[in-house]
Design an enzyme around this catalytic site. Structure first.
Site, PDB file in Angstrom:
ATOM      1  N   SER A   1       0.812  -1.211   0.000  1.00 15.64           N
ATOM      2  CA  SER A   1       0.000   0.000   0.000  1.00 15.64           C
ATOM      3  C   SER A   1       0.849   1.266   0.000  1.00 15.64           C
ATOM      4  O   SER A   1       0.338   2.351  -0.288  1.00 15.64           O
ATOM      5  CB  SER A   1      -0.923   0.018   1.219  1.00 15.64           C
ATOM      6  OG  SER A   1      -0.186  -0.151   2.414  1.00 15.64           O
TER       7      SER A   1
ATOM      8  N   HIS B   1      -2.816  -3.230  -5.479  1.00 13.46           N
ATOM      9  CA  HIS B   1      -3.222  -2.882  -4.114  1.00 13.46           C
ATOM     10  C   HIS B   1      -4.735  -2.926  -3.948  1.00 13.46           C
ATOM     11  O   HIS B   1      -5.462  -2.071  -4.472  1.00 13.46           O
ATOM     12  CB  HIS B   1      -2.703  -1.489  -3.748  1.00 13.46           C
ATOM     13  CG  HIS B   1      -3.171  -1.030  -2.406  1.00 13.46           C
ATOM     14  ND1 HIS B   1      -3.708   0.229  -2.189  1.00 13.46           N
ATOM     15  CD2 HIS B   1      -3.215  -1.677  -1.201  1.00 13.46           C
ATOM     16  CE1 HIS B   1      -4.047   0.337  -0.916  1.00 13.46           C
ATOM     17  NE2 HIS B   1      -3.771  -0.799  -0.313  1.00 13.46           N
TER      18      HIS B   1
ATOM     19  N   GLU C   1      -5.641  -0.621  -6.940  1.00 10.09           N
ATOM     20  CA  GLU C   1      -4.662   0.286  -7.544  1.00 10.09           C
ATOM     21  C   GLU C   1      -3.592  -0.547  -8.255  1.00 10.09           C
ATOM     22  O   GLU C   1      -2.901  -1.343  -7.628  1.00 10.09           O
ATOM     23  CB  GLU C   1      -4.020   1.158  -6.469  1.00 10.09           C
ATOM     24  CG  GLU C   1      -5.001   2.123  -5.832  1.00 10.09           C
ATOM     25  CD  GLU C   1      -4.369   2.961  -4.741  1.00 10.09           C
ATOM     26  OE1 GLU C   1      -4.548   4.185  -4.750  1.00 10.09           O
ATOM     27  OE2 GLU C   1      -3.698   2.389  -3.862  1.00 10.09           O
TER      28      GLU C   1
END
Length: 293
Positions: free
Chosen positions: A122, A143, A155
């Site tokens: 992250s 992510h 992501e």
């Protein structure tokens, strides 16, 4: 289901994030192998997963047939060699660059040559995680948001050496799994945590300064901004110790004072108040059922 990817492995599946990602994969029809270092971690994860899908059936969000099919696609192992036939491996271990790099090396030895290896980091750089890899072109950032089994955003972050083919295949798998991918640059925090880590710290500092109790801060955020979960509820869910790791990964490369760990956060972690997983954080909990169950 994409034709290229048929079998998926999740490393760190004994944790809340890894368990959620495994649900996403199996629910979409992929054979899914959950890998962790201990049987106890995998057993807890399996119990939470079964509780989650049982509640999904009870609420009419999943049919009994779909539940049985999903669980039938799931298996677990503590032997990394059993991931040798996986087409996609997603690591979801905690935010430590050394640990992630070592896992990448272990996976390179265990997995077939054309396997895609994704990191659920992250805050850390995908390029740095892939540093020293024999096949950095096959490593990509993926992510998920917590809880992964409920949140749609993923992501997608290519490193400097990630190939276009790797990103394309991983992107197609995310879409086929019912998730929503967005492309980000390989920068600390990507989109979500670049905004969220400082915001969550602001909420902690508001508690620390006596502005309001945690419950009232969360109530204000949800009522005023329309969020489904307050920032302090979210920190309890991800773990206060995880929030510290996020700060420690994010702050040194941004020098954003809001991203530094608040003293109250560090004191609570030192006292063992880690959130849902310890039974107490900013709130107290009875048990540690998977979120949404």
């Amino acid at each position: 289901m994409t034709t290229a990817i048929k079998t998926v492995a999740v490393c760190g599946a004994g944790g809340t994030m890894g368990a959620g990602i495994a649900i996403v994969a199996a629910r979409a029809g992929y054979r899914t192998i959950s890998f962790d270092r201990t049987d106890d971690a995998l057993s807890r994860s399996r119990k939470q997963t079964e509780g989650f899908v049982a509640k999904s059936v009870e609420r009419g969000k999943m049919s009994p047939e779909a539940r049985d099919a999903m669980l039938g696609l799931m298996s677990s192992t503590t032997e990394i060699g059993e991931l040798s036939e996986c087409d996609l491996v997603i690591e979801a271990v905690f935010e430590d660059l050394t640990v992630k790099r070592q896992l990448m090396r272990d996976l390179e030895e265990a997995c077939k040559e054309d396997a895609i290896i994704a990191s659920n980091t992250s805050t850390l750089s995908i390029t740095e995680i892939a540093s020293g890899s024999k096949r950095p072109e096959q490593i990509v950032g993926m992510h998920f948001c917590l809880p992964a089994q409920l949140m749609k955003l993923v992501e997608m972050s290519p490193g400097l050496l990630t190939s276009d083919a790797t990103l394309k295949s991983a992107w197609e798998w995310v879409v086929a799994s019912g998730q929503t991918p967005v492309k980000t640059q390989d920068k600390p925090g990507f989109i979500l945590n670049a905004l969220l880590v400082p915001f969550n710290n602001d909420a902690i500092r508001a508690v620390e300064a006596g502005v309001a109790e945690a419950v009232d801060i969360d109530r204000a955020i949800k009522a005023g901004l329309g969020y489904k979960m307050g920032p302090l509820e979210l920190i309890d869910l991800i773990g206060l110790d995880t929030q510290v790791r996020l700060c420690e990964a994010f702050y040194p490369v941004t020098l954003d004072a809001r991203a530094s760990a608040p003293p109250l956060l560090r004191r609570m972690v030192a006292a063992g108040l880690l959130g849902r997983k310890s039974g107490r954080g900013f709130y107290s909990y009875d048990g540690n059922a998977m979120f949404g169950a």
